[in-house]
Design an enzyme around this catalytic site. Sequence first.
Site, PDB file in Angstrom:
ATOM      1  N   HIS A   1       0.828  -1.195   0.000  1.00 52.18           N
ATOM      2  CA  HIS A   1       0.000   0.000   0.000  1.00 52.18           C
ATOM      3  C   HIS A   1       0.869   1.253   0.000  1.00 52.18           C
ATOM      4  CE1 HIS A   1      -3.287  -2.733   1.081  1.00 52.18           C
ATOM      5  NE2 HIS A   1      -4.111  -1.757   0.771  1.00 52.18           N
TER       6      HIS A   1
ATOM      7  N   LYS B   1      -0.723   4.934   4.578  1.00 51.11           N
ATOM      8  CA  LYS B   1      -1.711   4.045   5.204  1.00 51.11           C
ATOM      9  C   LYS B   1      -1.420   3.894   6.690  1.00 51.11           C
ATOM     10  CE  LYS B   1      -4.121  -0.338   4.546  1.00 51.11           C
ATOM     11  NZ  LYS B   1      -5.419   0.352   4.694  1.00 51.11           N
TER      12      LYS B   1
ATOM     13  N   THR C   1      -7.874  -5.612   4.404  1.00 54.91           N
ATOM     14  CA  THR C   1      -8.112  -6.610   3.361  1.00 54.91           C
ATOM     15  C   THR C   1      -7.271  -7.852   3.603  1.00 54.91           C
ATOM     16  OG1 THR C   1      -8.557  -4.844   1.769  1.00 54.91           O
ATOM     17  CG2 THR C   1      -8.064  -7.012   0.871  1.00 54.91           C
TER      18      THR C   1
END
Length: 253
Positions: free
Chosen positions: A138, A142, A149
């Site tokens: 990511h 983040k 997920t």
Amino acid sequence: MSEEPLRVGVIGARGRMGTEACAAVDGAADLDLVAAIGGRGEWLFPLADAGAQVAVDLTHPDVVMDNVRFCLDQGIHVVVGTSGVTAERLDTITDWLAAKPELGVIVAPNFAIGAVLLGRFAREAARFFESVEIVELHHAGKADAPSGTAVATARAIGAARTEAGLGDVPDATTHETDGARGAQIDGVHVHSVRLPGLVAHQEVLFGTTGETLTIRHDSLHRSSFMPGVLAAVRAVPSRPGLTVGLDAVLGLE
């Protein structure tokens, strides 16, 4: 006569996901964007003042639970795309909903249709392979690691492996620098990468004697999440109680 558009508010409207969500809702003929709340710590009463029927929370793990509680107290359905909604927090939301049985909350670890399908495919594959690991990648902004997920994928794989009677994933590691083997969630190793330039990516790697299988999903732009956001917004008024993930919304259950 045609039905009135569903009145929608977005919390976290100034963030990258929030900006996309506002544009998507505003561009949908059956939805009406009635409130756009900037972000953490901002006054939420404009949602109620505007008569929002559904609120989309795209904020931060530190404030998401306060936002959900506010919306339920105001009689507003909620779609949550914020990370950090743990199993304990899901239990808390379920408790809140017991006093508001007419309301619905959808918590989605990922709104990308491809990511939802990856999770389904991974559950199917899990029972056929003796070993599995997850790599999630990511953007550097983040807040949580592993991603929601990846946690959901690992739990689903762990449950599928247990159901299939599989034992522990083979691993002969006896000496390890802290973190080298990643986090372990329900017996599945999960590795997190954070780099500028990434958006949201996940690989599930399966292995057994003589073969491997890799399932990968890449979100290259936040617009990839918007079909899932809109599907959840449209579905939540008719789904009282707590729904986790988009599988049921998309007819995958």
